[in-house]
Motif scaffolding. Structure first.
Motif, PDB file in Angstrom:
ATOM      1  N   GLU A 130       0.910  -1.304  -0.047  1.00 10.23           N
ATOM      2  CA  GLU A 130      -0.184   0.036   0.092  1.00 10.23           C
ATOM      3  C   GLU A 130       0.978   1.113   0.070  1.00 10.23           C
ATOM      4  O   GLU A 130       1.980   1.266   0.776  1.00 10.23           O
ATOM      5  CB  GLU A 130      -0.993   0.062   1.233  1.00 10.23           C
ATOM      6  CG  GLU A 130      -2.046   0.803   1.066  1.00 10.23           C
ATOM      7  CD  GLU A 130      -3.264   0.333   2.106  1.00 10.23           C
ATOM      8  OE1 GLU A 130      -4.389   0.549   1.671  1.00 10.23           O
ATOM      9  OE2 GLU A 130      -3.020  -0.179   3.100  1.00 10.23           O
ATOM     10  N   LYS A 131       0.290   2.163  -0.646  1.00 10.43           N
ATOM     11  CA  LYS A 131       1.177   3.602  -0.908  1.00 10.43           C
ATOM     12  C   LYS A 131      -0.062   4.469  -0.372  1.00 10.43           C
ATOM     13  O   LYS A 131      -0.747   5.237  -1.229  1.00 10.43           O
ATOM     14  CB  LYS A 131       1.550   3.916  -2.154  1.00 10.43           C
ATOM     15  CG  LYS A 131       2.788   3.146  -2.670  1.00 10.43           C
ATOM     16  CD  LYS A 131       3.371   3.569  -3.791  1.00 10.43           C
ATOM     17  CE  LYS A 131       4.557   2.854  -4.389  1.00 10.43           C
ATOM     18  NZ  LYS A 131       5.456   3.322  -5.452  1.00 10.43           N
ATOM     19  N   VAL A 132      -0.133   4.674   1.048  1.00 13.35           N
ATOM     20  CA  VAL A 132      -0.870   5.591   1.624  1.00 13.35           C
ATOM     21  C   VAL A 132      -0.615   6.072   2.910  1.00 13.35           C
ATOM     22  O   VAL A 132       0.212   5.351   3.688  1.00 13.35           O
ATOM     23  CB  VAL A 132      -2.457   4.863   1.643  1.00 13.35           C
ATOM     24  CG1 VAL A 132      -2.452   3.485   2.588  1.00 13.35           C
ATOM     25  CG2 VAL A 132      -3.514   5.829   1.902  1.00 13.35           C
ATOM     26  N   SER A 133      -0.930   7.365   3.568  1.00 12.27           N
ATOM     27  CA  SER A 133      -0.560   7.646   4.861  1.00 12.27           C
ATOM     28  C   SER A 133      -1.054   6.752   5.783  1.00 12.27           C
ATOM     29  O   SER A 133      -2.382   6.568   5.695  1.00 12.27           O
ATOM     30  CB  SER A 133      -1.210   9.222   4.736  1.00 12.27           C
ATOM     31  OG  SER A 133      -1.077   9.657   6.121  1.00 12.27           O
ATOM     32  N   GLY A 134      -0.055   6.682   6.728  1.00  9.85           N
ATOM     33  CA  GLY A 134      -0.962   5.624   7.908  1.00  9.85           C
ATOM     34  C   GLY A 134      -1.642   6.561   8.900  1.00  9.85           C
ATOM     35  O   GLY A 134      -2.318   5.881   9.598  1.00  9.85           O
ATOM     36  N   ALA A 135      -1.872   7.871   8.418  1.00 15.37           N
ATOM     37  CA  ALA A 135      -2.918   8.754   9.419  1.00 15.37           C
ATOM     38  C   ALA A 135      -4.119   8.375   8.715  1.00 15.37           C
ATOM     39  O   ALA A 135      -5.169   8.820   9.654  1.00 15.37           O
ATOM     40  CB  ALA A 135      -2.373  10.079   9.093  1.00 15.37           C
ATOM     41  N   LYS A 136      -4.282   7.804   7.625  1.00 14.23           N
ATOM     42  CA  LYS A 136      -5.759   7.737   7.181  1.00 14.23           C
ATOM     43  C   LYS A 136      -6.540   6.291   7.987  1.00 14.23           C
ATOM     44  O   LYS A 136      -5.763   5.574   8.646  1.00 14.23           O
ATOM     45  CB  LYS A 136      -5.881   6.872   5.768  1.00 14.23           C
ATOM     46  CG  LYS A 136      -5.059   7.720   4.875  1.00 14.23           C
ATOM     47  CD  LYS A 136      -5.919   9.124   4.575  1.00 14.23           C
ATOM     48  CE  LYS A 136      -5.298   9.796   3.571  1.00 14.23           C
ATOM     49  NZ  LYS A 136      -6.236  11.184   3.146  1.00 14.23           N
ATOM     50  N   THR A 137      -7.790   6.479   8.094  1.00 13.45           N
ATOM     51  CA  THR A 137      -8.334   5.343   8.927  1.00 13.45           C
ATOM     52  C   THR A 137      -8.189   3.884   8.111  1.00 13.45           C
ATOM     53  O   THR A 137      -7.865   3.879   7.064  1.00 13.45           O
ATOM     54  CB  THR A 137      -9.872   5.658   9.227  1.00 13.45           C
ATOM     55  OG1 THR A 137     -10.569   5.489   7.632  1.00 13.45           O
ATOM     56  CG2 THR A 137     -10.066   6.848   9.649  1.00 13.45           C
ATOM     57  N   ARG A 138      -8.554   2.849   8.782  1.00 13.42           N
ATOM     58  CA  ARG A 138      -8.466   1.444   8.154  1.00 13.42           C
ATOM     59  C   ARG A 138      -9.284   1.683   6.992  1.00 13.42           C
ATOM     60  O   ARG A 138      -8.954   0.996   5.924  1.00 13.42           O
ATOM     61  CB  ARG A 138      -8.974   0.651   9.251  1.00 13.42           C
ATOM     62  CG  ARG A 138      -9.063  -1.084   8.669  1.00 13.42           C
ATOM     63  CD  ARG A 138      -9.316  -1.867   9.603  1.00 13.42           C
ATOM     64  NE  ARG A 138      -9.945  -3.056   9.184  1.00 13.42           N
ATOM     65  CZ  ARG A 138     -10.439  -3.926   9.767  1.00 13.42           C
ATOM     66  NH1 ARG A 138     -10.504  -3.843  11.224  1.00 13.42           N
ATOM     67  NH2 ARG A 138     -10.721  -5.264   9.379  1.00 13.42           N
ATOM     68  N   LYS A 139     -10.763   2.250   6.783  1.00 15.23           N
ATOM     69  CA  LYS A 139     -11.242   2.034   5.886  1.00 15.23           C
ATOM     70  C   LYS A 139     -10.737   2.813   4.578  1.00 15.23           C
ATOM     71  O   LYS A 139     -11.219   2.578   3.620  1.00 15.23           O
ATOM     72  CB  LYS A 139     -12.782   2.622   6.044  1.00 15.23           C
ATOM     73  CG  LYS A 139     -13.676   1.472   7.035  1.00 15.23           C
ATOM     74  CD  LYS A 139     -13.672   0.131   6.513  1.00 15.23           C
ATOM     75  CE  LYS A 139     -14.397  -0.801   7.744  1.00 15.23           C
ATOM     76  NZ  LYS A 139     -14.096  -2.056   7.250  1.00 15.23           N
TER      77      LYS A 139
END
Length: 151
Positions: free
Chosen positions: A50-59
């Motif tokens: 995954e290439k996404v901020s870890g600050a994002k929620t699980r969903k």
């Protein structure tokens, strides 16, 4: 007389790698985790990237959500991550995800720490409990510090 071979059970594991932005690469994480699994005779059943901020929620992190659902439905003994913050940067999300995994007897192995959150009897380790509590808070604080520096 036929010699009976003792069948060695290889633990089923899932690898999860994450980077925060599209310009970053997770290939180094993935290569080292695959080597670790091969060296330790672990049976890798799935790999999630995954290439996404870890600050994002699980969903908001579809690969992570899919990874957790796969683990819960497929008798996986261990989720392997490069380092603790790969699980996320929101303390509550990290703690809830680990709690869900523990409910199905799946340990989280943090490669850079050499630490598993459960022992062979599916009980939380003292070290695992401490690390999850402290490092989930540190991951969130680090995210806040990064945000403040960027502003």
């Amino acid at each position: 007389m036929n010699a009976m071979k003792e069948v060695e059970e290889r633990p089923n594991v899932v690898i999860y790698v994450r980077v925060s932005s599209q310009r970053q690469e997770y290939e180094r994480q993935l290569k080292e985790l695959k080597n670790y699994c091969a060296k330790n005779k672990l049976s890798v059943k799935a790999i999630y990237k995954e290439k996404v901020s870890g600050a994002k929620t699980r969903k908001e992190r579809p690969a992570f959500d899919e990874c957790l659902n796969y683990i819960k439905n497929n008798k996986i003994q261990q989720l392997i991550v490069w380092e603790f913050s790969r699980l996320g940067r929101r303390a509550i999300d990290i703690q809830l995800a680990i709690s869900e995994l523990h409910e199905v007897c799946c340990s989280v192995f943090i490669y850079t720490m050499g630490l598993s959150t459960l022992n062979e009897q599916c009980l939380e380790t003292i070290e695992g409990r401490l690390v999850v509590g402290i490092f989930s808070q540190l991951a969130e604080i680090e995210r806040d510090n990064i945000t403040n520096r960027l502003q």
